[in-house]
Enzyme design. Structure first.
Site, short mmCIF file in Angstrom:
data_model
loop_
_atom_site.label_atom_id
_atom_site.label_comp_id
_atom_site.label_asym_id
_atom_site.label_seq_id
_atom_site.Cartn_x
_atom_site.Cartn_y
_atom_site.Cartn_z
CD GLU A 100 -32.51 43.37 15.42
OE1 GLU A 100 -32.22 42.87 16.52
OE2 GLU A 100 -33.37 44.24 15.28
CG ASP A 101 -31.91 40.20 19.66
OD1 ASP A 101 -31.95 41.25 19.01
OD2 ASP A 101 -32.74 39.91 20.53
CG ASP A 104 -41.16 38.16 16.77
OD1 ASP A 104 -42.27 38.11 16.24
OD2 ASP A 104 -40.92 37.63 17.86
CE LYS A 132 -40.00 33.67 18.39
NZ LYS A 132 -40.81 34.33 19.43
CG PHE A 153 -41.31 34.71 24.93
CD1 PHE A 153 -42.13 35.69 24.41
CD2 PHE A 153 -40.20 35.11 25.69
CE1 PHE A 153 -41.86 37.04 24.63
CE2 PHE A 153 -39.94 36.44 25.91
CZ PHE A 153 -40.77 37.41 25.39
C1 PRP Z 1 -36.41 42.88 19.98
C2 PRP Z 1 -35.22 42.32 19.22
C3 PRP Z 1 -35.32 42.93 17.85
C4 PRP Z 1 -36.82 43.15 17.70
C5 PRP Z 1 -37.39 42.12 16.77
O1 PRP Z 1 -36.09 44.13 20.50
O2 PRP Z 1 -34.00 42.65 19.85
O3 PRP Z 1 -34.64 44.16 17.76
O4 PRP Z 1 -37.41 43.02 19.00
O5 PRP Z 1 -38.79 42.19 16.76
P1 PRP Z 1 -39.65 42.61 15.51
O6 PRP Z 1 -39.12 41.87 14.33
O7 PRP Z 1 -41.04 42.18 15.89
O8 PRP Z 1 -39.56 44.09 15.35
P2 PRP Z 1 -36.95 44.88 21.63
O9 PRP Z 1 -37.82 45.90 21.00
O10 PRP Z 1 -37.61 43.86 22.51
O11 PRP Z 1 -35.81 45.64 22.44
P3 PRP Z 1 -34.51 44.96 23.12
O12 PRP Z 1 -33.56 44.60 22.02
O13 PRP Z 1 -33.98 46.04 24.01
O14 PRP Z 1 -34.95 43.74 23.88
#
Ligand code: PRP
Length: 183
Positions: A100-101, A104, A132, A153
Site C-alpha cells: 500500500e502507499d 489512512d 496516518k 494531505f
Molecule cells: C488511497 C490509498 C489507499 C487508501 C487508503 O486509495 O492508495 O489504498 O486510499 O485510505 P483508507 O485507509 O482511508 O482506506 P484511493 O481510494 O484514493 O485510490 P487510489 O489508490 O487510486 O488513489
C-alpha cells in the site's frame, strides 16, 4: 518543487532508502521459505512503491494487481472502498504480501484483509509507505510501515489529489487552498 506543494516530505533519495529498508524487512520475513509469495499492488496509489520494493527484494515473488478506490476525486474517504479491478490469480494457500502507499482510515486495508483471508490465503503481510494513525477509523495496522505522518494531505510518487500529482518523483504536502476550493 511543484507550485501546488507547500513542502517536501520525502525526496526521491529518501524514498529510495525507505524502499531498501522495506525490501530488506520483507526478505528477512520470507527467508528460508520456499513459497513464492504473491505480491499485490493496491492500485493506483501504490504503483511506484510496489515496483520499486519488489525489484529491491532478493526473495522471488509473483506479481498481481488490484484496483481499489474509495476517495474518487475527493480528499475525504467514502468509507466504502470499491473493487474496480480484481486480481488475476488465486490467493488460496498463498503467502500474500500486500503493498500500500498509505493507510489512512484503514477501510481499504480491512476490506483487502477480509477478502484475501476469506479467499483462503495462508498468510497476509502488509507493507505500507505511509501510515496516518491519527486518522484511523477501524482498528488495523500494517506489519511494516516506512513513515508515520500527521494529518497532512500528501501527493506524489503514486499519491494523488483528484488523479493529479501521481507522477511526481518526490512526495510533498499539498497546499490547503488546492483541496479546500472543491470540498
Ligand atoms: C488511497 C490509498 C489507499 C487508501 C487508503 O486509495 O492508495 O489504498 O486510499 O485510505 P483508507 O485507509 O482511508 O482506506 P484511493 O481510494 O484514493 O485510490 P487510489 O489508490 O487510486 O488513489
Amino acid at each position: 518543487m511543484n507550485k501546488d506543494l507547500e513542502s517536501i516530505v520525502l525526496t526521491a533519495e529518501q524514498i529510495e532508502n525507505k524502499v531498501k529498508e522495506a525490501a530488506e524487512w520483507l526478505d528477512k520475513r520470507f527467508e528460508g521459505k520456499n513459497t513464492l509469495p504473491l505480491a499485490i499492488s493496491v492500485l493506483k496509489g501504490s504503483v511506484f512503491f510496489f515496483c520499486d520494493v519488489v525489484r529491491a527484494m532478493k526473495t522471488p515473488v509473483q506479481l498481481d494487481f488490484m484496483t481499489v478506490s474509495s476517495y474518487g476525486n475527493s480528499s475525504q474517504s467514502s468509507g466504502m472502498p470499491r473493487i474496480v479491478m480484481d486480481l488475476a490469480s488465486s490467493v488460496e494457500g498463498r503467502d500474500v504480501i500486500l503493498v500500500e502507499d498509505i493507510v489512512d482510515s484503514g477501510h481499504t486495508l480491512v476490506k483487502m484483509r477480509d477478502l484475501i483471508l476469506g479467499r483462503g490465503a495462508s498468510s497476509f503481510t502488509v507493507v505500507t509507505l505511509f501510515d496516518k494513525p491519527s486518522r484511523r477509523k477501524v482498528d488495523i495496522k500494517a506489519d511494516y510501515s516506512c513513515y508515520e505522518i500527521e494529518d497532512e494531505f500528501i501527493v506524489g510518487y503514486g499519491l494523488d489529489y483528484a488523479q493529479k500529482y501521481r507522477s511526481l518523483p518526490y512526495i510533498g504536502v499539498l497546499k490547503r487552498e488546492i483541496y479546500e476550493k472543491k470540498n
